[in-house]
Design an enzyme around this catalytic site. Sequence first.
Site, short mmCIF file in Angstrom:
data_model
loop_
_atom_site.label_atom_id
_atom_site.label_comp_id
_atom_site.label_asym_id
_atom_site.label_seq_id
_atom_site.Cartn_x
_atom_site.Cartn_y
_atom_site.Cartn_z
N CYS A 113 -61.42 61.92 -42.73
CA CYS A 113 -62.56 62.02 -41.81
C CYS A 113 -62.88 63.47 -41.43
CB CYS A 113 -62.30 61.19 -40.57
SG CYS A 113 -62.14 59.46 -40.98
N HIS A 253 -67.37 63.17 -35.21
CA HIS A 253 -67.08 62.13 -36.21
C HIS A 253 -67.30 60.76 -35.57
CE1 HIS A 253 -65.28 59.82 -39.30
NE2 HIS A 253 -64.20 59.51 -38.60
N ASN A 283 -68.20 53.89 -39.64
CA ASN A 283 -67.47 55.11 -39.97
C ASN A 283 -67.59 55.36 -41.48
OD1 ASN A 283 -65.58 57.10 -40.48
ND2 ASN A 283 -63.93 56.11 -39.34
O1 UT7 Z 1 -61.93 57.72 -38.79
C1 UT7 Z 1 -60.56 57.63 -39.01
C2 UT7 Z 1 -59.85 57.53 -37.74
N1 UT7 Z 1 -59.90 56.19 -37.25
C3 UT7 Z 1 -60.13 55.97 -35.96
O2 UT7 Z 1 -60.38 56.91 -35.23
C4 UT7 Z 1 -59.96 54.58 -35.45
C5 UT7 Z 1 -59.14 54.59 -34.21
N2 UT7 Z 1 -58.85 53.25 -33.69
C6 UT7 Z 1 -59.80 52.46 -33.15
O3 UT7 Z 1 -60.97 52.78 -33.19
C7 UT7 Z 1 -59.35 51.20 -32.43
O4 UT7 Z 1 -57.96 51.22 -32.29
C8 UT7 Z 1 -59.79 49.90 -33.13
C9 UT7 Z 1 -61.28 49.71 -33.01
C10 UT7 Z 1 -59.36 49.92 -34.59
C11 UT7 Z 1 -59.11 48.69 -32.44
O5 UT7 Z 1 -59.46 48.68 -31.05
P1 UT7 Z 1 -58.34 48.52 -29.95
O6 UT7 Z 1 -59.01 48.46 -28.66
O7 UT7 Z 1 -57.31 49.59 -30.18
O8 UT7 Z 1 -57.77 47.09 -30.29
P2 UT7 Z 1 -56.30 46.67 -30.73
O9 UT7 Z 1 -56.00 47.15 -32.10
O10 UT7 Z 1 -55.37 47.08 -29.63
O11 UT7 Z 1 -56.42 45.11 -30.75
C12 UT7 Z 1 -56.70 44.35 -29.58
C13 UT7 Z 1 -56.79 42.89 -29.97
C14 UT7 Z 1 -55.64 42.43 -30.85
O12 UT7 Z 1 -55.31 41.13 -30.47
P3 UT7 Z 1 -54.04 40.85 -29.52
O13 UT7 Z 1 -52.88 41.43 -30.27
O14 UT7 Z 1 -54.33 41.58 -28.26
O15 UT7 Z 1 -54.05 39.36 -29.40
C15 UT7 Z 1 -56.24 42.43 -32.22
O16 UT7 Z 1 -55.60 41.50 -33.08
O17 UT7 Z 1 -57.98 42.68 -30.74
C16 UT7 Z 1 -57.65 42.02 -31.95
N3 UT7 Z 1 -58.58 42.44 -32.99
C17 UT7 Z 1 -59.78 41.86 -33.19
N4 UT7 Z 1 -60.39 40.86 -32.58
C18 UT7 Z 1 -61.62 40.52 -33.01
C19 UT7 Z 1 -58.43 43.46 -33.88
N5 UT7 Z 1 -59.51 43.52 -34.66
C20 UT7 Z 1 -60.37 42.56 -34.26
C21 UT7 Z 1 -61.64 42.15 -34.68
N6 UT7 Z 1 -62.24 41.13 -34.03
N7 UT7 Z 1 -62.29 42.76 -35.70
#
Ligand code: UT7
Length: 332
Positions: A113, A253, A283
Site C-alpha cells: 500500500c 491511503h 482499497n
Molecule cells: O491497506 C493495507 C492495510 N490494511 C489495513 O489498513 C486494514 C486494517 N484493518 C481494518 O481495516 C479492520 O481491522 C477491518 C475492517 C479489516 C476489520 O474491522 P475491525 O473493526 O477490526 O473488526 P474485527 O476484525 O475486530 O472483527 C469484528 C467482528 C468479528 O466477529 P467477532 O469475532 O467479534 O464475533 C469478525 O468475525 O466482525 C466480524 N467480521 C465481519 N462481520 C461481517 C469480520 N469481517 C466481517 C464482515 N462482515 N465482512
Amino acid sequence: MVRAAITGVASYVPEKVLTNFDLEKLVDTNDEWIVSRTGIRERHIAAEGEASSDMSVKAVTKLLDETGVKADEIDAIIVATVTPDMMFPSTAALIQDKIGATKAWGYDLSGACSGFLFALKSGSALVQTGHKKVIVIGVDTMSSILDYTDRNTCILFGDGAGAVLLEPTEDENFGVIDDLLFVDGSGGDALYMTAGGSRKPASHETVDARQHYLVQDGRSVFKRASKDMAQVSVDILKKNNFTAEDVGIFIPHQANKRIIDVAAQKAGFTNEQVLLNIDKYGNTTAGTLPIGLDEVVREKRIKDGDLVLFAAFGAGYTWGSILLRYGPSKKG
Ligand code: UT7
C-alpha cells in the site's frame, strides 16, 4: 536545486462494480457492517483476463494524451504493484512494449500500500539525476489474490491504476519537497500471501490450501496503521515548517475510513482538506494515491502550486509520507 514535478496525472478503474449488496450474496456480511467498519460501499473489479498492465496502459495512454507527451519521449517507467501480470518479465516491461516507449527502461517495485510513495521517491531521484520524463504508476488487481469465501478480506479491496508524469523543475513553487519512508519487516506476518514465491512455489497442495490468496490480521494492521499514518503526516509537516492550514489537500491511503479519520484529526485537517473516495473504490493498494490525486485535480479541488500531502501504510509493514507542490500541469 532540481526537483521532480508532477506535471500530469491520470487513472483508470475497471467497468465492473461489485457492491456490498453483491458481496452479501457471496459471504456472511452485510452493507451496514462494511460501511460502518470501513467506509466502503462498492469497488471496481477487473474483467476476466484484465491484468495490472492493461489497467496501467489505459491510465498511461490517457496521461500521454492529456499532457501531449509522446511515448518515445519517456525515459523510465516505474510500477508499484503487488499484483504484477506474472512473476517476470516485469509489468513495467509489458507496459513499455504496449505503449511503444522505445527509449524507456523500467522496473517493478513491491511496497504494497506504500508502493506508490516508494515509486514516487525513486522516480524523483531519477529526475534529479538527469531523467527528463519518468512515468510512475501505482496499480493493483487485488481481485486476483482475494479469497471470495473470506469475509475478513474480500470486502476490503478493489482494482485500479493511477499514473503520474514526473519532469524536472527548478521553480520552487512546484515539485517534491520531502519524504519520510519506512519499513518494519517484523510486521510481515500480519498481511501476506503464502505461496507462489520461492519459499513455497505453486503446487497442487498450495492451491488446495488456498495459499495464493491474501491473508490479513486486520486488528493488528489497523492498530499500527492508525498510529503510524497519523504520526508520519504530523512529522513531515513539522519537519518542513508547515502547518495543517498550509496544505491544499491531504491524500491518505484508502484502507479504512476510520484510519483516515484518525490521521486527519491528529494532523488537524478539515474535512474539505481530505480526499476520501474509499466508498467508491475500496482499497486498491498501490492505486489509491494516484487515483486520489487524479480525482482532486479533475474536480479542481487543487490548483498548480498547491501543497499536497500523501500518506500511506501497508504490508511489510511499510509506511510513509511525501510532501509536494502540484504542477505545473502540462496541457497537450
Ligand atoms: O491497506 C493495507 C492495510 N490494511 C489495513 O489498513 C486494514 C486494517 N484493518 C481494518 O481495516 C479492520 O481491522 C477491518 C475492517 C479489516 C476489520 O474491522 P475491525 O473493526 O477490526 O473488526 P474485527 O476484525 O475486530 O472483527 C469484528 C467482528 C468479528 O466477529 P467477532 O469475532 O467479534 O464475533 C469478525 O468475525 O466482525 C466480524 N467480521 C465481519 N462481520 C461481517 C469480520 N469481517 C466481517 C464482515 N462482515 N465482512
